[in-house]
Design a protein around this motif. Structure first.
Motif, PDB file in Angstrom:
ATOM      1  N   ILE A 372      46.430  32.836  42.202  1.00  0.00           N
ATOM      2  CA  ILE A 372      45.222  33.164  42.374  1.00  0.00           C
ATOM      3  C   ILE A 372      44.927  34.483  42.219  1.00  0.00           C
ATOM      4  CG2 ILE A 372      43.869  33.548  44.498  1.00  0.00           C
ATOM      5  CD1 ILE A 372      45.350  31.069  45.679  1.00  0.00           C
ATOM      6  N   GLY A 373      45.814  35.674  42.239  1.00  0.00           N
ATOM      7  CA  GLY A 373      45.664  36.949  42.047  1.00  0.00           C
ATOM      8  C   GLY A 373      45.199  37.185  40.804  1.00  0.00           C
ATOM      9  N   VAL A 374      45.563  36.461  39.665  1.00  0.00           N
ATOM     10  CA  VAL A 374      45.493  36.892  38.214  1.00  0.00           C
ATOM     11  C   VAL A 374      43.899  36.252  38.234  1.00  0.00           C
ATOM     12  CG1 VAL A 374      46.394  34.746  37.182  1.00  0.00           C
ATOM     13  CG2 VAL A 374      46.397  36.885  35.884  1.00  0.00           C
ATOM     14  N   ALA A 375      43.627  35.554  38.804  1.00  0.00           N
ATOM     15  CA  ALA A 375      42.103  34.804  38.472  1.00  0.00           C
ATOM     16  C   ALA A 375      41.421  35.775  39.004  1.00  0.00           C
ATOM     17  CB  ALA A 375      42.004  33.577  39.514  1.00  0.00           C
ATOM     18  N   THR A 376      41.493  36.465  40.352  1.00  0.00           N
ATOM     19  CA  THR A 376      40.568  37.255  41.074  1.00  0.00           C
ATOM     20  C   THR A 376      40.566  38.654  40.127  1.00  0.00           C
ATOM     21  OG1 THR A 376      42.215  38.006  42.370  1.00  0.00           O
ATOM     22  CG2 THR A 376      40.843  36.200  43.237  1.00  0.00           C
ATOM     23  N   LEU A 377      41.717  38.958  39.703  1.00  0.00           N
ATOM     24  CA  LEU A 377      41.665  40.115  38.625  1.00  0.00           C
ATOM     25  C   LEU A 377      40.860  40.217  37.369  1.00  0.00           C
ATOM     26  CD1 LEU A 377      43.077  43.069  39.224  1.00  0.00           C
ATOM     27  CD2 LEU A 377      44.964  42.020  37.667  1.00  0.00           C
ATOM     28  N   LEU A 378      40.839  38.991  36.774  1.00  0.00           N
ATOM     29  CA  LEU A 378      40.259  38.732  35.517  1.00  0.00           C
ATOM     30  C   LEU A 378      38.751  39.410  35.470  1.00  0.00           C
ATOM     31  CD1 LEU A 378      40.220  37.606  32.639  1.00  0.00           C
ATOM     32  CD2 LEU A 378      39.211  35.558  33.717  1.00  0.00           C
ATOM     33  N   PRO A 379      37.798  39.492  36.184  1.00  0.00           N
ATOM     34  CA  PRO A 379      36.691  40.062  36.207  1.00  0.00           C
ATOM     35  C   PRO A 379      36.717  41.598  36.204  1.00  0.00           C
ATOM     36  CG  PRO A 379      36.372  38.396  37.953  1.00  0.00           C
ATOM     37  CD  PRO A 379      37.817  38.480  37.388  1.00  0.00           C
ATOM     38  N   TRP A 380      37.651  42.212  36.719  1.00  0.00           N
ATOM     39  CA  TRP A 380      37.797  43.539  36.727  1.00  0.00           C
ATOM     40  C   TRP A 380      38.292  43.756  35.523  1.00  0.00           C
ATOM     41  CZ3 TRP A 380      42.524  46.057  36.171  1.00  0.00           C
ATOM     42  CH2 TRP A 380      42.598  47.346  36.181  1.00  0.00           C
ATOM     43  N   ALA A 381      39.344  43.057  34.844  1.00  0.00           N
ATOM     44  CA  ALA A 381      40.119  43.455  33.538  1.00  0.00           C
ATOM     45  C   ALA A 381      38.892  43.398  32.586  1.00  0.00           C
ATOM     46  CB  ALA A 381      41.256  42.524  33.230  1.00  0.00           C
ATOM     47  N   VAL A 382      38.014  41.981  32.505  1.00  0.00           N
ATOM     48  CA  VAL A 382      37.052  42.205  31.356  1.00  0.00           C
ATOM     49  C   VAL A 382      35.868  43.324  31.593  1.00  0.00           C
ATOM     50  CG1 VAL A 382      35.214  40.784  30.803  1.00  0.00           C
ATOM     51  CG2 VAL A 382      37.212  39.654  31.308  1.00  0.00           C
ATOM     52  N   GLU A 383      35.568  43.686  32.890  1.00  0.00           N
ATOM     53  CA  GLU A 383      34.892  44.899  33.018  1.00  0.00           C
ATOM     54  C   GLU A 383      35.411  46.098  32.322  1.00  0.00           C
ATOM     55  OE1 GLU A 383      33.849  46.880  36.980  1.00  0.00           O
ATOM     56  OE2 GLU A 383      32.294  45.287  36.746  1.00  0.00           O
ATOM     57  N   ASP A 406      26.615  42.190  32.879  1.00  0.00           N
ATOM     58  CA  ASP A 406      27.221  41.158  33.749  1.00  0.00           C
ATOM     59  C   ASP A 406      28.223  40.375  33.248  1.00  0.00           C
ATOM     60  OD1 ASP A 406      27.480  39.384  35.961  1.00  0.00           O
ATOM     61  OD2 ASP A 406      25.749  38.058  35.238  1.00  0.00           O
ATOM     62  N   SER A 407      29.497  40.902  33.715  1.00  0.00           N
ATOM     63  CA  SER A 407      30.735  40.250  33.189  1.00  0.00           C
ATOM     64  C   SER A 407      31.286  39.140  34.322  1.00  0.00           C
ATOM     65  CB  SER A 407      31.731  41.031  32.595  1.00  0.00           C
ATOM     66  OG  SER A 407      32.064  42.154  33.601  1.00  0.00           O
ATOM     67  N   GLY A 408      30.948  39.352  35.410  1.00  0.00           N
ATOM     68  CA  GLY A 408      31.448  38.831  36.464  1.00  0.00           C
ATOM     69  C   GLY A 408      31.343  37.325  36.344  1.00  0.00           C
ATOM     70  N   THR A 409      30.110  36.847  36.160  1.00  0.00           N
ATOM     71  CA  THR A 409      29.730  35.283  36.101  1.00  0.00           C
ATOM     72  C   THR A 409      30.531  34.681  35.007  1.00  0.00           C
ATOM     73  OG1 THR A 409      27.486  35.954  36.846  1.00  0.00           O
ATOM     74  CG2 THR A 409      27.940  33.635  35.714  1.00  0.00           C
ATOM     75  N   ALA A 410      30.806  35.221  33.718  1.00  0.00           N
ATOM     76  CA  ALA A 410      31.402  34.510  33.045  1.00  0.00           C
ATOM     77  C   ALA A 410      33.063  34.661  33.285  1.00  0.00           C
ATOM     78  CB  ALA A 410      31.381  35.180  31.521  1.00  0.00           C
ATOM     79  N   SER A 411      33.443  35.646  33.706  1.00  0.00           N
ATOM     80  CA  SER A 411      34.866  35.903  33.982  1.00  0.00           C
ATOM     81  C   SER A 411      35.150  35.191  35.249  1.00  0.00           C
ATOM     82  CB  SER A 411      35.135  37.318  34.557  1.00  0.00           C
ATOM     83  OG  SER A 411      34.776  38.178  33.533  1.00  0.00           O
ATOM     84  N   ARG A 412      34.246  34.703  36.263  1.00  0.00           N
ATOM     85  CA  ARG A 412      34.709  33.851  37.473  1.00  0.00           C
ATOM     86  C   ARG A 412      34.858  32.398  36.845  1.00  0.00           C
ATOM     87  NH1 ARG A 412      30.929  37.354  40.249  1.00  0.00           N
ATOM     88  NH2 ARG A 412      29.354  36.104  39.560  1.00  0.00           N
ATOM     89  N   VAL A 413      33.964  31.896  35.927  1.00  0.00           N
ATOM     90  CA  VAL A 413      34.289  30.623  35.239  1.00  0.00           C
ATOM     91  C   VAL A 413      35.398  30.349  34.440  1.00  0.00           C
ATOM     92  CG1 VAL A 413      33.193  28.797  33.697  1.00  0.00           C
ATOM     93  CG2 VAL A 413      31.818  30.134  35.311  1.00  0.00           C
ATOM     94  N   VAL A 414      35.883  31.790  33.844  1.00  0.00           N
ATOM     95  CA  VAL A 414      37.024  31.602  32.794  1.00  0.00           C
ATOM     96  C   VAL A 414      38.310  31.607  33.626  1.00  0.00           C
ATOM     97  CG1 VAL A 414      38.410  33.042  31.187  1.00  0.00           C
ATOM     98  CG2 VAL A 414      35.921  32.397  30.946  1.00  0.00           C
ATOM     99  N   SER A 415      38.247  32.252  35.080  1.00  0.00           N
ATOM    100  CA  SER A 415      39.166  32.303  35.923  1.00  0.00           C
ATOM    101  C   SER A 415      39.975  30.943  36.150  1.00  0.00           C
ATOM    102  CB  SER A 415      38.889  33.052  37.012  1.00  0.00           C
ATOM    103  OG  SER A 415      38.010  32.226  38.045  1.00  0.00           O
ATOM    104  N   GLY A 416      39.047  29.905  36.075  1.00  0.00           N
ATOM    105  CA  GLY A 416      39.750  28.561  36.325  1.00  0.00           C
ATOM    106  C   GLY A 416      40.651  28.034  35.179  1.00  0.00           C
TER     107      GLY A 416
END
Length: 771
Positions: A372-383, A406-416
């Motif tokens: 779960i942690g790596v999924a939540t960290l992905l938007p920050w890493a992409v940004e 806006d990188s958060g929307t795509a990153s949240r989907v990619v987190s799955g």
């Protein structure tokens, strides 16, 4: 408030200029949520599925306590292995008219009659059925009902016999009834190692998919909300309307998902899922989980709709979105990952093969929090990655600029997708390491030709040997007698096998051998049980292995000083702590009651040798069992099981990857639809559609690429302490991991290709016309 929700319901069904557009959006949202529900309901049925299986298993338990008015049923378990599959064979002989009937049978089969499970009947009806039927000393008269088998793949056989046909030793038990209290299914240490990350990698992408599907048509919905502001609705009313509109798709998805689940449940019992078969009617989700799903799905749908409006200002004259994303709060993201990492680090200092409750909780929570942690960290890493990128081709600049805004929307989907990859790396590594561990424990890979083990009673030994030797293709028959060596108090004991040098060579690689030699297979240091064994010394008592394990009765025997030690690696599997004795080492002791075992070697595969030996001893009845022991057969069975697990995991991983890819597709469609006028303006300014398509590709590929790197690193980082805890070798299935990474890349390409027709449509010049 109710009127606002009702207005949202009406808009969801018939809103927009063309009712078909609203229905299309509703259909896509319904399909997405229905697919998620159809997966969540079987997952919620896991407890009942395993509970029903445990109930049937408990109902078949043999009770040997005498009951008044009940004549006992004599039951003898006889081993039969056929082409790598073990058939649980029970020979039944009633001693009176009141003998109990096993579950699944309408009556006790008479002598010479066989009742088989549906899975055994399928083998009999297959091309190899003739070879199995040749080993049955009887005629099949029926099949066992569901009450008598654990699952549809259960290989069980009941054979009828007369009481005088069964031996009088302890292989035969007197059964007065069947059944015991059912035990609840408990996930052991190994199961938890798989279930914890598997649950996260399945559920998180589904929840992401639900929120993405709920956001379908968000741009059109925002314009409708602006029109509602024009006629007098305030901001709170607008949000209630949006919630009501989202609720329609969620409820419709729930209903369709339940229907899809019922259809799949009726068909799943007919499928062979990588060697696993279940009864479809056992898929009954627990009501607490059903209630949670019924509440969770609409809550996620409404929450996604309201969350999408957090940076949107809906005015009577239009919709304004905040262009600059606020600074992300990182403390909670790093806290989740740090907690997971801390728990996994503590596992590194735990004792190997520890199965304490605290350790299992640390493994479960640590692996889940890390994923779960790596999924939540992905938007920050992409940004952070795209923040400082400048220059490049036009398509690259379009993608980077969009991600910077806006990188958060795509990153949240990619987190799955990231969770799927990280969990898949972990589980594939566990499977590969378990397979490598099993392979390393098979000991000798070649101990002569293909061999099978034949066990029989002492009175039939000579007849069995003669029949086997007369069978075609049999090259050698070696005899080993089983015994047991105990101390004078009977408090400890060592299993013993007695035979000549040629026979003992089938159990281990002997340094040198002559009549009178004695060998002891040292415990395997990797085996938790074997580590407690010590080599026998001094005076022991030799007795038949079928005698009471606490008895000190037997013939006195002294362990010779010339006892030779054999490393566990030079012996076949499951021989740790075994004494191998030649007849001369017994110093004239005769163990007439010992149970003989014959090791039969022959030409062809182990299955062919097993079929020949089994057909040869068929006239001797069920007192003779044939089991394949050849190392190539054992290795083939191990490889087959590992292959089935890998295939199942690969299938589940690709399925969940498909869910994540579908989420990407929905996101891409939504973004293209939302930005159709800027895209049309770019096209009118001379930007080729191919450049826009490449920009869309890069816009999706960059978060996926960052996610793949984080997923592989997290998967390896979580796997390492778990493998150390389990005492398994560090083995990673590079091929399977490469397939999953390739599937993720392919998903990006497929999503881009699927959106090309829509992109061409929105970039036409009429897209610039005012509404």
């Amino acid at each position: 408030m109710i009127r606002d929700f009702a207005l949202g319901l009406r808009l969801a069904i018939g809103g927009g200029r063309i009712s078909g557009q609203a229905l299309l959006r509703l259909a896509m949202t319904t399909f997405g949520i229905a697919l998620a529900v159809a997966v969540l309901l079987p997952a919620a049925s896991f407890g009942n599925l395993m509970g029903q299986r445990e109930d049937r298993k408990a109902a078949s338990h043999e009770v040997e306590s005498a009951l008044p008015g009940i004549t006992p049923l004599l039951v003898m378990h006889s081993g039969m292995e056929f082409h790598g599959q073990y058939i649980n064979t029970r020979v039944l002989a009633p001693t009176g008219s009141t003998a109990p009937v096993p579950p699944g049978l309408s009556r006790i089969p008479a002598a010479g009659e066989l009742v088989v499970s549906p899975a055994v009947q399928e083998i009999l009806d297959s091309p190899v059925g003739a070879a199995l039927r040749a080993r049955f000393p009887g005629t099949v008269v029926g099949t066992i009902s569901k009450a008598g088998v654990k699952d549809p793949g259960d290989l069980t056989l009941f054979a009828g016999a007369r009481p005088d046909e069964l031996p009088t030793d302890k292989r035969v038990s007197k059964v007065y009834s069947f059944g015991e209290p059912s035990r609840e299914f408990e996930a052991g240490a190994t199961k938890l190692l798989f279930l914890a990350p598997a649950s996260v990698m399945l559920l998180l992408p589904l929840l992401v998919f639900v929120t993405t599907a709920s956001r379908m048509g968000a741009a059109q919905r925002d314009r409708r909300l602006a029109a509602l502001r024009l006629i007098g609705l305030d901001g709170r009313q607008v949000r209630r309307v949006a919630a009501g509109e989202s609720l329609v798709g969620a409820v419709a998805g729930l209903l369709v998902g339940v229907g899809l689940f019922l259809v799949l449940r009726s068909q799943i019992g007919k499928l062979d899922l990588f060697g696993l078969r279940v009864y479809g009617e056992d898929f009954v989700p627990a009501w607490p989980w059903v209630a949670l799903i019924v509440v969770l799905i609409p809550t996620l749908a409404i929450g996604a709709a309201l969350f999408g409006l957090r940076r949107t200002v809906v005015d009577p004259l239009g919709v304004v979105r905040i262009g600059k994303a606020p600074r992300r709060r990182m403390w909670w993201r790093w806290t989740i990952l740090a907690l997971g990492g801390l728990l996994m680090i503590t596992i590194m200092f735990a004792e190997k093969r520890s199965a304490s409750t605290l350790t299992l909780v640390a493994v479960t929570a640590g692996s889940a929090l890390s994923l779960i942690g790596v999924a939540t960290l992905l938007p920050w890493a992409v940004e952070r990655l795209v923040r400082g990128i400048r220059g490049g081709s036009p398509s690259w600049q379009l993608a980077i600029r969009r991600l910077q805004l806006d990188s958060g929307t795509a990153s949240r989907v990619v987190s799955g997708l990231v969770v799927v990859l990280a969990g898949a790396v972990l589980i594939q590594a566990l499977v590969a390491s378990l397979g490598a561990s099993d392979s390393s424990k098979t000991g000798l890979s070649t101990l002569g030709t293909a061999s099978v083990q034949v066990s029989t009673g002492q009175g039939m030994a000579e007849d069995a040997v003669q029949r086997i030797k007369a069978a075609p293709g049999i090259t050698a028959v070696q005899t080993l007698n089983s015994a047991y060596a105990r101390t004078a108090t009977g408090s400890a004991g060592t299993p013993v096998q007695i035979g000549d040098c040629a026979a003992l060579a089938l159990r281990a690689k002997l340094p040198s051998c002559a009549d009178g030699a004695a060998f002891y297979v040292d415990p395997d240091p990797q085996d938790g049980y074997g580590a407690e064994l010590t080599a026998p010394t001094g005076v022991l008592r030799l007795s038949d292995s079928h005698q009471d394990g606490k008895s000190a009765e037997g013939t006195q025997w002294t362990v010779p000083d010339s006892l030779q030690h054999i490393p566990a690696a030079n012996a076949v599997q499951y021989t740790s702590g075994l004494l191998l004795l030649t007849p001369g080492a017994l110093a004239g002791i005769q163990l007439s009651a010992a149970s003989p075992t014959f090791y039969v070697s022959g030409q062809g595969t182990p299955d062919e040798v097993s079929d020949r030996a089994g057909a040869a001893v068929r006239p001797l009845g069920w007192q003779t069992s044939v089991i394949t022991i050849g190392m190539q057969a054992f290795q083939a069975d191990t490889d087959r099981t590992a292959s089935q697990i890998r295939s199942a995991l690969l299938f589940v991983s690709v399925f969940v990857l498909s869910i994540a890819a579908l989420s990407l597709l929905l996101l891409s469609v939504e973004q293209i639809t939302e930005r159709r006028r800027p895209l049309a303006a770019l096209s009118a300014s001379g930007v080729p559609v191919s450049v826009l398509a490449k920009g869309s590709l890069w816009q999706t590929a960059i978060p996926v690429g960052v996610g793949v790197v984080l997923a592989v690193a997290t998967g390896i980082g979580v796997t390492t302490p778990i493998l150390r805890l389990a005492g398994l070798p560090y083995t990673f299935d590079v091929g399977a991991i490469a397939i999953l990474i390739g599937a993720a890349v392919l998903a990006v390409v497929a999503v881009t290709a699927a959106t090309l027709p829509l992109l061409r449509s929105v970039t036409r010049l009429d897209g610039l016309r005012a509404e």
